[in-house]
Design a protein around this motif. Structure first.
Motif, mmCIF file in Angstrom:
data_model
loop_
_atom_site.group_PDB
_atom_site.id
_atom_site.type_symbol
_atom_site.label_atom_id
_atom_site.label_comp_id
_atom_site.label_asym_id
_atom_site.label_seq_id
_atom_site.Cartn_x
_atom_site.Cartn_y
_atom_site.Cartn_z
ATOM 1 N N ASP A 104 1.794 4.600 -10.077
ATOM 2 C CA ASP A 104 3.178 4.167 -9.846
ATOM 3 C C ASP A 104 3.998 4.254 -11.133
ATOM 4 O O ASP A 104 5.151 4.700 -11.127
ATOM 5 N N LEU A 105 3.409 3.841 -12.243
ATOM 6 C CA LEU A 105 4.120 3.912 -13.518
ATOM 7 C C LEU A 105 4.358 5.358 -13.946
ATOM 8 O O LEU A 105 5.422 5.692 -14.474
ATOM 9 N N GLY A 107 0.814 -1.214 0.000
ATOM 10 C CA GLY A 107 0.000 0.000 0.000
ATOM 11 C C GLY A 107 0.849 1.266 0.000
ATOM 12 O O GLY A 107 1.868 1.361 -0.652
ATOM 13 N N SER A 108 0.432 2.226 0.790
ATOM 14 C CA SER A 108 0.939 3.583 0.698
ATOM 15 C C SER A 108 2.415 3.768 1.020
ATOM 16 O O SER A 108 3.014 4.699 0.488
ATOM 17 N N PRO A 109 3.086 2.972 1.897
ATOM 18 C CA PRO A 109 4.507 3.225 2.156
ATOM 19 C C PRO A 109 5.346 3.221 0.889
ATOM 20 O O PRO A 109 6.229 4.061 0.714
ATOM 21 N N VAL A 110 5.089 2.265 -0.015
ATOM 22 C CA VAL A 110 5.837 2.235 -1.272
ATOM 23 C C VAL A 110 5.483 3.450 -2.120
ATOM 24 O O VAL A 110 6.364 4.071 -2.729
ATOM 25 N N PHE A 129 -5.000 14.005 -8.232
ATOM 26 C CA PHE A 129 -6.119 14.881 -7.865
ATOM 27 C C PHE A 129 -7.405 14.076 -7.741
ATOM 28 O O PHE A 129 -8.192 14.281 -6.810
ATOM 29 N N LYS A 130 -7.617 13.146 -8.668
ATOM 30 C CA LYS A 130 -8.810 12.302 -8.607
ATOM 31 C C LYS A 130 -8.802 11.410 -7.363
ATOM 32 O O LYS A 130 -9.868 11.027 -6.865
ATOM 33 N N LYS A 131 -7.595 11.080 -6.868
ATOM 34 C CA LYS A 131 -7.475 10.263 -5.657
ATOM 35 C C LYS A 131 -7.572 11.099 -4.384
ATOM 36 O O LYS A 131 -7.519 10.568 -3.276
ATOM 37 N N GLY A 132 -7.690 12.419 -4.523
ATOM 38 C CA GLY A 132 -7.833 13.288 -3.363
ATOM 39 C C GLY A 132 -6.531 13.861 -2.831
ATOM 40 O O GLY A 132 -6.520 14.563 -1.826
ATOM 41 N N ASP A 133 -5.403 13.580 -3.507
ATOM 42 C CA ASP A 133 -4.102 14.105 -3.068
ATOM 43 C C ASP A 133 -3.885 15.474 -3.720
ATOM 44 O O ASP A 133 -3.125 15.618 -4.671
ATOM 45 N N VAL A 134 -4.549 16.485 -3.162
ATOM 46 C CA VAL A 134 -4.531 17.809 -3.774
ATOM 47 C C VAL A 134 -3.150 18.451 -3.663
ATOM 48 O O VAL A 134 -2.690 19.134 -4.584
ATOM 49 N N ARG A 135 -2.460 18.221 -2.538
ATOM 50 C CA ARG A 135 -1.165 18.867 -2.326
ATOM 51 C C ARG A 135 -0.159 18.452 -3.405
ATOM 52 O O ARG A 135 0.437 19.295 -4.067
ATOM 53 N N ASN A 136 0.014 17.144 -3.585
ATOM 54 C CA ASN A 136 0.966 16.676 -4.599
ATOM 55 C C ASN A 136 0.477 16.995 -6.007
ATOM 56 O O ASN A 136 1.278 17.320 -6.894
ATOM 57 N N LEU A 151 8.012 6.325 -3.559
ATOM 58 C CA LEU A 151 8.089 6.706 -4.974
ATOM 59 C C LEU A 151 7.908 8.212 -5.143
ATOM 60 O O LEU A 151 8.636 8.863 -5.903
ATOM 61 N N LEU A 152 6.938 8.784 -4.427
ATOM 62 C CA LEU A 152 6.719 10.228 -4.508
ATOM 63 C C LEU A 152 7.923 10.983 -3.948
ATOM 64 O O LEU A 152 8.289 12.043 -4.458
ATOM 65 N N ALA A 153 8.530 10.437 -2.883
ATOM 66 C CA ALA A 153 9.735 11.071 -2.330
ATOM 67 C C ALA A 153 10.863 11.046 -3.356
ATOM 68 O O ALA A 153 11.625 12.017 -3.487
ATOM 69 N N ALA A 154 10.988 9.933 -4.080
ATOM 70 C CA ALA A 154 12.008 9.839 -5.126
ATOM 71 C C ALA A 154 11.744 10.852 -6.244
ATOM 72 O O ALA A 154 12.677 11.465 -6.780
#
Length: 532
Positions: A246-247, A19-22, A274-281, A26-29
């Protein structure tokens, strides 16, 4: 790069399991790659400078042609203007050499630049007169695949149920010709065959093809980005959004590592987040996508990013407004409790002073009557009651304040309100409102840097709005800034700016009456003000 390609499928599997840790890693990378992007770009510019320094009067036309071709390849996905300039120079040298193969190849490169920038008409005008039939197989293959890409991109840009299908069919015909000329074990053959299957609606076939490609060893970063981005599109069509995200992250990282500015990966990533609700990223990456599109000069990418950017920013504004309201509510409660403490302190101080007076009177009246003794006992009882009351009230109050403080810290810790303790004791609602409006002004003017000038152009010089020193926008401008952002309802505007609906209506009527355009078309003119 080898570790990147071989580990991709494993990362996707782990992400589905863990789930989210990976996803977070990836987002941190990706964020790390964005921070390092100037270094990647600097390396590319260093290579370009070395090639440009090799151009001098003493070289032959053939050597000049080869250097121009290398410079074109460095610029082709980096900067449109420079890529176009070197494609033109390449064409000029090819004609000077009177070499038909080189002329055809140079014109193909020019067409590649035009289609990458979204100049579809110019691409057609440049390529439809080109006859590549006498050219070597490698050049013909590149010409046919470019024509296929032209029709595929045109279909995607039109996004029309009728024309897109026709363009895809035309593109696939050209791809058929290209695939007959590419070597079957080459990257281009595998990629274009998968792309042809995708555009033909053979999703499973395309998916299997791209998965085989992405599992190869030794892919260049640009090739990884191309395959990962295309495979992500297939996952989106299948509704497998997590795998697609992820891709797209992987594709965006590879684009940055190869200094590729003509890209859709980070744009599509922002839309999916954005569709997933992650407005900040989503906000961070859509701004990055717009910056890349502007840097390269890709018109179609700027249009696509421009369509999504206001939606994401509107969501950010709504979130900030919600946070502001919550903060005001908490601040109001804190202010009320502080007033209660002050009132209790005054009452206790007055009572303690009275008790001290009574104590002094008792020390001087040892010989008073039983009634005085009774009064003394009564005064002592009052003293005990008030002291007990004081400690009980203060104990309950401080317990509530502590719980309230912890609740504020817990609720706002993720929002980085590091100065919440200071705010609790120094509430300044007017300053909070000014800061919120200042933040809105900065975000809005970042999107619409020429809004004030364009807005004032709708009025006579004497009726134009002149901002005070330090002001970014005033109330008149904010009302129509919100309208330009798509918030046209008077009630919503009133809530955001904390005015009454009648006040907003009055502002709008007064401004429209002063404009050079008819009242009924004024807001339409405002909506026509262009963003960056």
């Amino acid at each position: 790069m080898k570790r990147f390609t071989t580990g991709l499928l494993l990362v996707l599997f782990l992400n589905n399991v863990l789930g989210s840790p990976v996803r977070d890693s990836l987002l941190a990378a990706l964020d790390k790659a964005i921070a390092a992007s100037p270094a990647y770009d600097q390396q590319k510019l260093k290579t370009i400078t070395g090639l440009e320094n090799a151009l001098h009067d003493g070289i032959t036309l053939g050597e000049r042609y080869d250097i121009y071709l290398q410079l074109f390849n460095e610029y082709k996905s980096f900067t449109y203007d420079s890529a176009y300039a070197y494609a033109r120079k390449l064409t000029t040298v090819a004609y000077a050499m009177k070499d038909p193969a080189r002329i055809t190849y140079a014109r193909i490169k020019l067409g590649f630049t035009l289609v990458s920038s979204g100049l579809f008409k110019e691409t057609f005008d440049s390529l439809h007169t080109l006859d590549a039939r006498g050219a070597p197989d490698s050049i013909r293959a590149e010409f046919y695949s470019l024509m296929g890409r032209y029709y595929y991109d045109l279909g995607d840009f039109d996004n029309d149920s009728y024309y897109t299908g026709a363009y895809n069919q035309m593109g696939s015909l050209y791809m058929d010709s290209a695939l007959q000329l590419y070597q079957t074990n080459s990257f281009d053959f595998s990629y274009f065959r998968g792309l042809q299957a995708l555009k033909g609606g053979r999703i499973d076939e395309a998916s299997a093809s791209f998965k085989r490609i992405i599992g190869r060893q030794g892919l260049a970063p640009h090739q990884v980005a191309l395959v990962a981005s295309t495979l992500a599109d297939i996952y989106i069509r299948k509704g497998e959004t997590d795998s697609a995200i992820d891709l797209l992250i992987r594709a965006a990282i590879a684009d940055i590592q190869s200094s590729t500015k003509e890209t859709s990966a980070i744009l599509n990533l922002a839309e999916q987040l954005f569709k997933k609700g992650d407005v900040r990223n989503a906000s961070i990456y859509i701004e990055r996508a717009m910056k890349e599109a502007v840097f390269y000069g890709a018109r179609q990418r700027k249009i696509q990013a421009g369509a999504i950017l206001p939606i994401i920013e509107d969501e950010k504004i709504a979130a900030v407004e919600g946070q502001r309201k919550v903060l005001i509510e908490y601040a109001s409660v804190v202010t009320f409790l502080l007033l209660v403490v002050v009132a209790l302190a005054i009452i206790i101080f007055l009572q303690v002073r009275k008790l001290r007076v009574a104590q002094r009177a008792l020390s001087e009246a040892h010989a008073r009557t039983q009634e005085i003794n009774h009064q003394l006992l009564e005064a002592n009882k009052i003293k005990e009651e008030y002291i007990g009351y004081f400690f009980n009230v203060n104990s309950d109050y401080f317990t509530k304040v502590e719980k309230f403080k912890k609740a504020i810290e817990q609720k706002l810790s993720d929002r980085k309100f590091e100065d919440i303790r200071f705010l609790a004791g120094n509430i300044n609602l007017k300053k909070e409102k000014e800061d919120l409006l200042q933040h809105f002004d900065k975000v809005f003017l970042k999107l619409f840097p020429h809004f004030v000038e364009d807005f004032n152009a709708l009025f006579k010089p004497e009726d134009r709005i002149h901002l005070k020193e330090g002001e970014l926008l005033n109330t008149d401008l904010r009302i129509f800034a919100l309208i330009r952002m798509g918030i046209s309802d008077n009630e919503k505007i009133a809530k955001i700016l904390e005015y009454s609906v009648n006040t907003i209506y009055t502002y709008k009527t007064r401004i429209r009456n002063r404009s050079l355009v008819p009242n009924e078309t004024f807001e339409e003119k405002v909506m026509q003000i262009k963003a960056l």
